[in-house]
Design a protein around this motif. Structure first.
Motif, PDB file in Angstrom:
ATOM      1  N   SER A   1       0.852  -1.190   0.000  1.00  0.00           N
ATOM      2  CA  SER A   1       0.000   0.000   0.000  1.00  0.00           C
ATOM      3  C   SER A   1       0.887   1.239   0.000  1.00  0.00           C
ATOM      4  O   SER A   1       1.906   1.284   0.697  1.00  0.00           O
ATOM      5  CB  SER A   1      -0.902   0.013   1.240  1.00  0.00           C
ATOM      6  N   PHE A   2       0.500   2.227  -0.796  1.00  0.00           N
ATOM      7  CA  PHE A   2       1.246   3.478  -0.876  1.00  0.00           C
ATOM      8  C   PHE A   2       0.316   4.654  -0.597  1.00  0.00           C
ATOM      9  O   PHE A   2      -0.812   4.686  -1.086  1.00  0.00           O
ATOM     10  CB  PHE A   2       1.843   3.690  -2.278  1.00  0.00           C
ATOM     11  N   LYS A   3       0.810   5.611   0.157  1.00  0.00           N
ATOM     12  CA  LYS A   3       0.063   6.858   0.317  1.00  0.00           C
ATOM     13  C   LYS A   3       0.200   7.651  -0.982  1.00  0.00           C
ATOM     14  O   LYS A   3       1.302   7.788  -1.518  1.00  0.00           O
ATOM     15  CB  LYS A   3       0.619   7.664   1.491  1.00  0.00           C
ATOM     16  N   THR A   4      -0.922   8.116  -1.499  1.00  0.00           N
ATOM     17  CA  THR A   4      -0.892   8.858  -2.760  1.00  0.00           C
ATOM     18  C   THR A   4      -1.189  10.333  -2.514  1.00  0.00           C
ATOM     19  O   THR A   4      -1.949  10.677  -1.591  1.00  0.00           O
ATOM     20  CB  THR A   4      -1.915   8.267  -3.746  1.00  0.00           C
ATOM     21  N   PRO A   5      -0.621  11.242  -3.314  1.00  0.00           N
ATOM     22  CA  PRO A   5       0.307  10.928  -4.405  1.00  0.00           C
ATOM     23  C   PRO A   5       1.623  10.356  -3.869  1.00  0.00           C
ATOM     24  O   PRO A   5       2.015  10.641  -2.743  1.00  0.00           O
ATOM     25  CB  PRO A   5       0.511  12.277  -5.094  1.00  0.00           C
ATOM     26  N   ILE A   6       2.280   9.559  -4.727  1.00  0.00           N
ATOM     27  CA  ILE A   6       3.511   8.896  -4.321  1.00  0.00           C
ATOM     28  C   ILE A   6       4.573   9.930  -3.967  1.00  0.00           C
ATOM     29  O   ILE A   6       4.804  10.885  -4.703  1.00  0.00           O
ATOM     30  CB  ILE A   6       4.034   7.975  -5.443  1.00  0.00           C
ATOM     31  N   VAL A   7       5.219   9.706  -2.819  1.00  0.00           N
ATOM     32  CA  VAL A   7       6.284  10.597  -2.355  1.00  0.00           C
ATOM     33  C   VAL A   7       7.581   9.804  -2.280  1.00  0.00           C
ATOM     34  O   VAL A   7       7.595   8.666  -1.793  1.00  0.00           O
ATOM     35  CB  VAL A   7       5.948  11.190  -0.963  1.00  0.00           C
ATOM     36  N   GLU A   8       8.651  10.379  -2.765  1.00  0.00           N
ATOM     37  CA  GLU A   8       9.945   9.699  -2.737  1.00  0.00           C
ATOM     38  C   GLU A   8      10.320   9.318  -1.305  1.00  0.00           C
ATOM     39  O   GLU A   8      10.150  10.097  -0.364  1.00  0.00           O
ATOM     40  CB  GLU A   8      11.028  10.617  -3.319  1.00  0.00           C
ATOM     41  N   GLY A   9      10.783   8.089  -1.168  1.00  0.00           N
ATOM     42  CA  GLY A   9      11.168   7.598   0.152  1.00  0.00           C
ATOM     43  C   GLY A   9      10.028   6.998   0.943  1.00  0.00           C
ATOM     44  O   GLY A   9      10.241   6.500   2.051  1.00  0.00           O
ATOM     45  N   GLN A  10       8.801   7.038   0.418  1.00  0.00           N
ATOM     46  CA  GLN A  10       7.647   6.466   1.111  1.00  0.00           C
ATOM     47  C   GLN A  10       6.931   5.470   0.203  1.00  0.00           C
ATOM     48  O   GLN A  10       5.716   5.515   0.018  1.00  0.00           O
ATOM     49  CB  GLN A  10       6.691   7.579   1.556  1.00  0.00           C
ATOM     50  N   THR A  11       7.720   4.556  -0.371  1.00  0.00           N
ATOM     51  CA  THR A  11       7.165   3.585  -1.319  1.00  0.00           C
ATOM     52  C   THR A  11       7.376   2.150  -0.848  1.00  0.00           C
ATOM     53  O   THR A  11       7.391   1.234  -1.663  1.00  0.00           O
ATOM     54  CB  THR A  11       7.804   3.782  -2.702  1.00  0.00           C
ATOM     55  N   GLN A  12       7.545   1.951   0.458  1.00  0.00           N
ATOM     56  CA  GLN A  12       7.676   0.607   1.035  1.00  0.00           C
ATOM     57  C   GLN A  12       8.821  -0.189   0.392  1.00  0.00           C
ATOM     58  O   GLN A  12       8.755  -1.406   0.269  1.00  0.00           O
ATOM     59  CB  GLN A  12       6.358  -0.176   0.875  1.00  0.00           C
ATOM     60  N   GLY A  13       9.854   0.523  -0.050  1.00  0.00           N
ATOM     61  CA  GLY A  13      10.989  -0.152  -0.665  1.00  0.00           C
ATOM     62  C   GLY A  13      10.848  -0.399  -2.156  1.00  0.00           C
ATOM     63  O   GLY A  13      11.770  -0.905  -2.787  1.00  0.00           O
ATOM     64  N   TRP A  14       9.692  -0.053  -2.727  1.00  0.00           N
ATOM     65  CA  TRP A  14       9.493  -0.209  -4.174  1.00  0.00           C
ATOM     66  C   TRP A  14      10.174   0.939  -4.916  1.00  0.00           C
ATOM     67  O   TRP A  14      10.230   2.063  -4.419  1.00  0.00           O
ATOM     68  CB  TRP A  14       7.998  -0.174  -4.499  1.00  0.00           C
TER      69      TRP A  14
END
Length: 294
Positions: free
Chosen positions: A203-216
């Motif tokens: 799960s990602f908080k949107t809009p996508i923020v660099e460094g907050q992509t669960q390692g993706w």
């Protein structure tokens, strides 16, 4: 390297000896296998001694430990088997010592390697002092993870290839009705290729923020959240020298486990991080004080 090979060989031989004991002891001891063995007539063994082999005692505690490690029910027959195996092992040891195998070069090398390993383990046990993980640390980690999650979570699959031509081949086959999982097994260079490209829920908080992509990788995360359930990315997502093709298998509202459900695993993960950090510090300190030539 040679000493490590000797040590591994020694351990393999030890495993083989243990297996052989199970097969050979019963015939050698005969009827003792089915009933507890009794000491020789007129012999009274001291308390805590299960047997003696040429004057060398085998402790009852060792028999108890062997029974526990066997995983078998604690019965008189099992106890007899374990005791007889310990007797056989002591006979082997005495025979090897009598033949001066303790002076063989390979035995000495393996003993030195084992001694070095035990010393290192004892040293590291005392030298590595990880910072304690507190309840507040665990709660803070949980809160940080929850804060990073978005409204939805995705179960996806990926085919990761090394060139644009292969990516185009895969996409063409998918458009013709090709099976995604089979194509992943055939073409993918990704870590989940053997599982048909299947990835874990994320799960990602949107809009996508660099460094907050669960390692993706951020471009992959951005592409994933734009796809509807069941859809396949219409074009490969380039990431360095890799080309990703995504499919959204399932999408649902993010399911967040409670803190009580999560705290044990989170504590374990934090303790592993603390251990790694403390270990790295020990290595750094030793390197600083050492004279290393390469």
């Amino acid at each position: 390297m040679k000493n490590q090979q000797n040590l591994r060989t020694t351990f393999k031989h030890g495993i083989a000896v243990t297996a052989l004991l199970s097969m050979l002891v019963a015939p050698a001891f005969g009827a003792q296998e089915s009933a507890p063995a009794a000491p020789a007539a007129g012999v009274t063994l001291p308390t805590g001694v299960a047997a003696r082999v040429n004057g060398v005692s085998i402790a009852q505690a060792d028999v108890d430990a062997a029974v526990r490690q066997s995983g078998q029910p604690d019965t008189p027959q099992v106890r007899t088997t374990m005791k007889n195996q310990l007797i056989a092992r002591e006979l082997f040891r005495q025979a090897a010592q009598k033949a001066h195998y303790d002076t063989h070069a390979d035995v000495k090398a393996s003993l030195e390697q084992a001694k070095a390993m035990l010393m290192m383990q004892a040293y590291l046990r005392d030298a590595i002092k990880p910072a304690p993980v507190t309840d507040a640390d665990v709660k803070a980690k949980y809160d940080a993870i929850v804060a990073s999650l978005g409204q939805n979570e995705y179960k996806s699959s990926a085919i990761v290839v090394k060139d644009a031509a292969t990516a185009k081949t895969v996409l063409d086959q998918l458009k013709k009705g090709g099976d995604f999982a089979q194509l992943a097994k055939q073409y993918s260079q990704g870590p989940s290729a053997a599982q048909g490209g299947a990835l874990n829920w994320v799960s990602f908080k949107t809009p996508i923020v660099e460094g907050q992509t669960q390692g993706w990788p951020q471009p992959v995360a951005e592409a994933l959240v734009k796809l509807p359930q069941g859809a396949v990315s219409s074009a490969p997502i380039q990431l360095g020298d890799q080309f990703w093709i995504l499919r959204v298998d399932q999408m649902r509202p993010t399911q967040i486990p409670t803190f009580d459900q999560s705290k044990a695993q989170l504590r374990k993960e934090l303790e592993q991080v603390a251990m790694a950090k403390a270990t790295a510090q020990v290595v750094t300190d030793l390197v600083k004080s050492a004279h290393i030539e390469q």
